[in-house]
Write a protein that holds these residues in place. Structure first.
Motif, mmCIF file in Angstrom:
data_model
loop_
_atom_site.group_PDB
_atom_site.id
_atom_site.type_symbol
_atom_site.label_atom_id
_atom_site.label_comp_id
_atom_site.label_asym_id
_atom_site.label_seq_id
_atom_site.Cartn_x
_atom_site.Cartn_y
_atom_site.Cartn_z
ATOM 1 N N ALA A 1 -5.360 -8.990 -4.505
ATOM 2 C CA ALA A 1 -4.854 -7.666 -4.151
ATOM 3 C C ALA A 1 -5.790 -7.051 -3.128
ATOM 4 C CB ALA A 1 -4.748 -6.769 -5.378
ATOM 5 N N PHE A 2 -5.238 -6.199 -2.291
ATOM 6 C CA PHE A 2 -6.041 -5.403 -1.368
ATOM 7 C C PHE A 2 -5.738 -3.936 -1.632
ATOM 8 C CE2 PHE A 2 -5.439 -9.420 0.949
ATOM 9 C CZ PHE A 2 -6.765 -9.740 1.216
ATOM 10 N N ILE A 3 -6.764 -3.127 -1.556
ATOM 11 C CA ILE A 3 -6.569 -1.683 -1.629
ATOM 12 C C ILE A 3 -6.689 -1.161 -0.211
ATOM 13 C CG2 ILE A 3 -7.376 0.503 -2.570
ATOM 14 C CD1 ILE A 3 -8.502 -1.072 -4.939
ATOM 15 N N CYS A 4 -5.606 -0.602 0.280
ATOM 16 C CA CYS A 4 -5.536 -0.183 1.677
ATOM 17 C C CYS A 4 -4.931 1.205 1.755
ATOM 18 C CB CYS A 4 -4.692 -1.197 2.462
ATOM 19 S SG CYS A 4 -4.399 -0.773 4.178
ATOM 20 N N ASP A 5 -5.690 2.136 2.316
ATOM 21 C CA ASP A 5 -5.188 3.500 2.474
ATOM 22 C C ASP A 5 -4.685 4.048 1.139
ATOM 23 O OD1 ASP A 5 -4.829 5.752 3.950
ATOM 24 O OD2 ASP A 5 -2.889 5.177 4.762
ATOM 25 N N ARG A 6 -5.486 3.821 0.082
ATOM 26 C CA ARG A 6 -5.264 4.352 -1.282
ATOM 27 C C ARG A 6 -4.180 3.607 -2.046
ATOM 28 N NH1 ARG A 6 -4.783 8.231 2.197
ATOM 29 N NH2 ARG A 6 -2.632 8.745 1.632
ATOM 30 N N LYS A 7 -3.598 2.560 -1.481
ATOM 31 C CA LYS A 7 -2.536 1.828 -2.165
ATOM 32 C C LYS A 7 -3.007 0.422 -2.520
ATOM 33 C CE LYS A 7 1.036 4.225 0.518
ATOM 34 N NZ LYS A 7 2.086 4.068 1.559
ATOM 35 N N THR A 8 -2.688 -0.005 -3.749
ATOM 36 C CA THR A 8 -2.997 -1.370 -4.167
ATOM 37 C C THR A 8 -1.846 -2.283 -3.764
ATOM 38 O OG1 THR A 8 -4.308 -0.584 -6.044
ATOM 39 C CG2 THR A 8 -3.530 -2.859 -6.120
ATOM 40 N N ILE A 9 -2.184 -3.353 -3.038
ATOM 41 C CA ILE A 9 -1.165 -4.267 -2.507
ATOM 42 C C ILE A 9 -1.368 -5.650 -3.125
ATOM 43 C CG2 ILE A 9 -0.210 -5.291 -0.408
ATOM 44 C CD1 ILE A 9 -1.505 -2.974 1.151
ATOM 45 N N PRO A 10 -0.540 -6.041 -4.099
ATOM 46 C CA PRO A 10 -0.644 -7.400 -4.656
ATOM 47 C C PRO A 10 -0.226 -8.420 -3.595
ATOM 48 C CG PRO A 10 0.664 -5.935 -6.076
ATOM 49 C CD PRO A 10 0.509 -5.253 -4.756
ATOM 50 N N VAL A 11 -0.936 -9.555 -3.533
ATOM 51 C CA VAL A 11 -0.626 -10.571 -2.532
ATOM 52 C C VAL A 11 -0.617 -11.956 -3.158
ATOM 53 C CG1 VAL A 11 -1.504 -9.243 -0.576
ATOM 54 C CG2 VAL A 11 -3.059 -10.726 -1.850
ATOM 55 N N ARG A 12 0.054 -12.864 -2.489
ATOM 56 C CA ARG A 12 0.167 -14.255 -2.921
ATOM 57 C C ARG A 12 0.138 -15.127 -1.669
ATOM 58 N NH1 ARG A 12 5.406 -15.072 -1.360
ATOM 59 N NH2 ARG A 12 6.831 -13.301 -1.512
ATOM 60 N N GLU A 13 0.204 -16.420 -1.872
ATOM 61 C CA GLU A 13 0.227 -17.341 -0.731
ATOM 62 C C GLU A 13 1.375 -16.990 0.214
ATOM 63 O OE1 GLU A 13 0.842 -22.113 0.088
ATOM 64 O OE2 GLU A 13 -0.128 -21.458 -1.772
ATOM 65 N N GLY A 14 1.050 -16.828 1.497
ATOM 66 C CA GLY A 14 2.050 -16.472 2.495
ATOM 67 C C GLY A 14 2.117 -14.993 2.818
ATOM 68 N N SER A 15 1.404 -14.163 2.055
ATOM 69 C CA SER A 15 1.395 -12.722 2.340
ATOM 70 C C SER A 15 0.495 -12.436 3.537
ATOM 71 C CB SER A 15 0.866 -11.928 1.138
ATOM 72 O OG SER A 15 1.659 -12.100 -0.005
ATOM 73 N N LEU A 16 0.946 -11.534 4.400
ATOM 74 C CA LEU A 16 0.110 -11.024 5.485
ATOM 75 C C LEU A 16 -0.161 -9.556 5.225
ATOM 76 C CD1 LEU A 16 -1.293 -11.086 8.271
ATOM 77 C CD2 LEU A 16 0.935 -10.531 9.288
ATOM 78 N N VAL A 17 -1.442 -9.193 5.144
ATOM 79 C CA VAL A 17 -1.839 -7.797 4.985
ATOM 80 C C VAL A 17 -2.505 -7.348 6.273
ATOM 81 C CG1 VAL A 17 -3.315 -6.186 3.733
ATOM 82 C CG2 VAL A 17 -2.079 -7.963 2.496
ATOM 83 N N ILE A 18 -2.084 -6.200 6.773
ATOM 84 C CA ILE A 18 -2.636 -5.648 8.008
ATOM 85 C C ILE A 18 -3.423 -4.396 7.681
ATOM 86 C CG2 ILE A 18 -2.114 -4.733 10.304
ATOM 87 C CD1 ILE A 18 0.468 -6.325 10.276
#
Length: 271
Positions: free
Chosen positions: A52-69
């Motif tokens: 997971a990434f916490i970005c701009d106060r939001k938790t973003i769950p991720v898996r293989e193939g996810s792109l987080v900017i």
């Protein structure tokens, strides 16, 4: 005490290839990079594992193939959910690739999934970087132009006005002062009022700004700093666990043990 403020200075001197790129390989669960921000655009493409990434106060769950900017001047933090979490990290300043797009002050969507074109471009970039054949940097640069164009046409959420961009930078700069103070004084009692006074805000306004920007309350952030330092000291085995708790600023040993277990998933005795 070294400077561990929220701002991370990135210097990319190569004008021919103004990109910082690497594969991040995490081998244990938990937070693997702390909240920070920089002026550069940062892409994290998940190659393997979950997190997971916490970005701009939001938790973003991720898996293989996810792109987080991570857009420029946005706080972000990384968390692994298992013993294997690999990501391709690409960092660059938009001005280096397109002043036209940079002038728009665009914000890209934070999470992109199941886009075959993006997957194809990023895996090609990864392959070029791993093999490093003659001309690989030129090939990567060309593919990055394709990726930026595609993102600009399909995944822009909004554009910041110059005033909004300036305000964001101003607030992040003020918080650097607070975070640096916490890093240097975590072993002492620290109050919200004390921190608010550092940047000349009311206690209420300070707490709101801190949580809005960092994604957690000041006391939770302070406790995380203390717990991380405690983990380091326990591993050194020079002090008892109760002595470590006092050294990092916890007056209540039971509270220290409870918070440690909650944060790391195991008691201090197993560190």
């Amino acid at each position: 005490m070294r400077d561990l403020s929220l701002y991370e200075k990135k210097i990319i001197k190569d004008e021919e290839f103004p990109v910082q790129m690497f594969e991040s390989q995490v081998r244990k669960p938990g937070v693997y990079f702390q909240p920070h921000w920089h002026e550069h655009l940062e892409l994290n493409y998940v190659l393997k594992g979950k997190g997971a990434f916490i970005c701009d106060r939001k938790t973003i769950p991720v898996r293989e193939g996810s792109l987080v900017i991570f857009n420029s001047n946005v706080l972000h933090e990384g968390i692994s959910e298992g013993n294997v979490f690999n990501t391709l990290v690409i960092i660059f300043e938009m001005n280096s690739f397109s002043k036209e797009i940079a002038d728009y002050n665009v914000l890209f969507e934070s999470l992109i999934e199941d886009d075959e074109k993006i997957r194809e471009i990023l895996l090609s970039i990864y392959k070029e970087d791993v093999e490093r054949k003659h001309g690989y940097r030129l090939a990567i640069k060309g593919m990055l132009y394709d990726l930026i164009t595609y993102l600009f046409r399909n995944y822009v959420t909004e554009s910041l006005s110059p005033r909004e961009n300036t305000l964001r930078l101003h607030n992040l700069g003020r918080l650097n002062t607070v975070v640096q103070y916490i890093q240097e004084n975590y072993s002492e009692p620290i109050t919200n009022k004390e921190l608010a006074d550092l940047i000349h805000l009311s206690e209420y306004r300070f707490c709101h700004l801190f949580k809005e920007s960092v994604g957690k309350s000041p006391i939770n952030y302070i406790n995380e700093v203390r717990l991380k330092k405690a983990y380091e000291l326990i591993k050194e085995k020079d002090n008892t666990i109760s002595e470590v708790a006092v050294k990092v600023g916890f007056s209540d040993y039971n509270n220290f043990g409870r918070l440690f277990r909650r944060y790391y998933g195991f008691p201090p005795s197993r560190a």
